[in-house]
Design a protein around this motif. Structure first.
Motif, short mmCIF file in Angstrom:
data_model
loop_
_atom_site.label_atom_id
_atom_site.label_comp_id
_atom_site.label_asym_id
_atom_site.label_seq_id
_atom_site.Cartn_x
_atom_site.Cartn_y
_atom_site.Cartn_z
N SER A 252 7.32 -0.56 -3.44
CA SER A 252 6.68 0.20 -4.24
C SER A 252 6.38 -0.02 -5.70
O SER A 252 7.35 -0.68 -6.36
N THR B 273 -6.64 -2.08 -0.65
CA THR B 273 -5.63 -1.70 0.48
C THR B 273 -4.54 -0.87 -0.26
O THR B 273 -3.67 -0.63 0.47
N GLY B 274 -4.47 -1.26 -1.67
CA GLY B 274 -3.25 -0.72 -2.43
C GLY B 274 -2.40 -1.84 -2.98
O GLY B 274 -1.47 -1.84 -3.52
N ASP C 270 1.84 4.04 5.19
CA ASP C 270 0.29 4.04 5.65
C ASP C 270 0.14 4.86 6.94
O ASP C 270 0.73 4.31 7.88
N GLY D 225 0.82 -1.32 0.12
CA GLY D 225 0.05 0.18 0.04
C GLY D 225 0.91 1.39 -0.06
O GLY D 225 0.23 2.42 0.21
N ASN E 126 2.29 2.90 -2.35
CA ASN E 126 1.91 3.75 -3.60
C ASN E 126 0.63 4.69 -3.49
O ASN E 126 0.41 5.32 -3.99
N ASN E 127 -0.13 4.12 -2.32
CA ASN E 127 -1.22 5.03 -1.95
C ASN E 127 -0.94 6.33 -1.84
O ASN E 127 -1.72 7.15 -1.78
N GLN E 128 0.13 6.54 -1.10
CA GLN E 128 0.66 7.89 -0.42
C GLN E 128 1.55 8.68 -1.37
O GLN E 128 1.95 9.50 -0.91
N LYS F 131 -1.62 2.88 -9.22
CA LYS F 131 -2.54 2.51 -7.95
C LYS F 131 -3.26 1.57 -7.95
O LYS F 131 -3.58 1.18 -9.11
N SER F 132 -3.89 0.79 -6.88
CA SER F 132 -4.77 -0.09 -6.89
C SER F 132 -5.62 -0.04 -5.62
O SER F 132 -5.97 -1.11 -4.86
N ASN F 133 -5.89 1.27 -5.14
CA ASN F 133 -6.80 1.48 -3.77
C ASN F 133 -8.21 1.78 -4.19
O ASN F 133 -8.78 2.77 -3.63
#
Length: 348
Positions: free
Chosen positions: A107, A63-64, A91, A37, A39-41, A47-49
């Motif tokens: 990442s 969750t990313g 996270d 997760g 890459n969410n930030q 991304k995959s969120n």
């Protein structure tokens, strides 16, 4: 006489307790195969969120992770008696208290080559090492110097990286590496970068390291799709490159273990494991090895794999791949079990 069930259960619990005592944490470096997760930030399109990613995760939440559920490090952590999820370092829902038992610096989209991380503006491997340094400082403040040192020295380290260097960089002709190097020279270049990375985390205290081989990169659905002129089968040229890289990686591992005192660096043979499933899918309850579950499964990943696509399959357990690039939770579990039996066996 068979072992009574209660005694067997107690024995298993004891084994897990011993493993947990010996292995205080799981620490992860790499790419989307292990990114839980981060890459969410960051500011990236990779991304995959969002759904349907995370569809089979607890609560059905994205969750990313580039998967319908959990990743291999999550299963490994749980098997070692640690938490069932390895939290992403960036996270904000997690703190150093959580990271003391497991942390992921990976990442999606990154590689051994810094140029690979530039393609989709993700975290380069050198930055993952910088986060590890920061983590150590935070760990000392939280747990004290002696306990922090124990955690870092006794943790299991999982490294999974390299696929993007070939499929996102060299073979896509996006960074010019193909003009600088022959494919064999680029393999050597990546091995040198792997050595730099491994020496860096060794200096920081890493000792028990599992380095995942490249998988059968020519068999991911995206490469099968682009190989349509050859009948849509696996791209054997790419698989050959993966095998060559893996041989060089094993030589590097032997060399480093012979020269760095106390290093226990081991090779996780994912390539052969994945090919066994592709060759005999019915043995694993798999029905589709050519396409991913999400959307058409031929080219979609990231934002192209979304909840509005009506073609996403109802049961990901019948597929090797979740999207056109990443394995399903079922395959991640199988690969985790294989890693526990091979590269991590001596640590548990």
């Amino acid at each position: 006489m068979g072992i009574p069930f209660l005694h067997l259960l107690l024995l298993c619990l004891t084994c897990l307790a011993v493993a947990s005592a010996r292995i205080p944490a799981v620490i992860v470096f790499g790419d989307s195969t292990v990114d839980t997760g981060n890459n969410n930030q960051i500011s990236t399109v990779l991304k995959s969120n969002f759904r349907p990613y995370g569809r089979d995760f607890a609560g059905g939440r994205p969750t990313g992770r580039f998967c319908n559920g959990r990743l291999a490090p999550d299963f490994i952590s749980e098997a070692l008696g640690l938490p069932p999820l390895v939290p992403a370092y960036l996270d904000p829902e997690y703190s150093i208290k959580d990271f003391a038992r497991g942390v992921c610096f990976a990442s999606a989209g990154t590689g051994l080559d810094n140029a690979t991380s530039d393609v989709l503006s993700v975290i380069p491997l050198w930055k993952e090492v910088e986060y590890f340094k920061e983590y150590k400082r935070r760990l000392r403040r939280y747990a004290g110097q002696a306990q922090a040192k124990h955690i870092v020295l006794e943790a299991v380290y999982i490294v999974s990286i390299g696929t993007n260097d070939f499929l996102e960089n060299y073979f896509l002709l996006v960074t010019g590496r193909y003009r600088q190097f022959t494919v064999g020279e680029y393999e050597d270049f990546l091995i040198d970068r792997a050595e730099e990375f491994l020496r860096a985390i060794y200096r920081l205290g890493a000792r028990k390291i599992s380095f995942t081989s490249l998988g059968a990169i020519g068999c991911v659905p995206l490469e099968r799709t682009t190989n349509a002129l050859a009948g849509g089968g696996c791209n054997e040229e790419y698989n050959k490159v993966a095998r060559e890289f893996n041989v060089k990686l094993q030589a590097l591992i032997q060399r480093l273990c012979a020269t760095l005192p106390g290093l226990r660096l081991r090779y996780a043979p994912v390539y052969d494991g994945l090919l066994r499933i592709i060759a005999s899918p019915s043995s694993y309850g798999i029905e589709n090895v050519n396409e991913g579950c999400c959307a058409t499964g031929r080219f979609e990943m990231g934002f192209l794999c979304n909840q509005w696509n009506p073609l996403t399959c109802p049961d990901a357990n019948k597929y090797i791949f979740w999207d056109a690039f990443h394995p399903t939770e079922k395959i991640n579990r199988i690969m985790a079990e294989q890693t526990l039996r091979t590269s991590l066996a001596e640590f548990i």
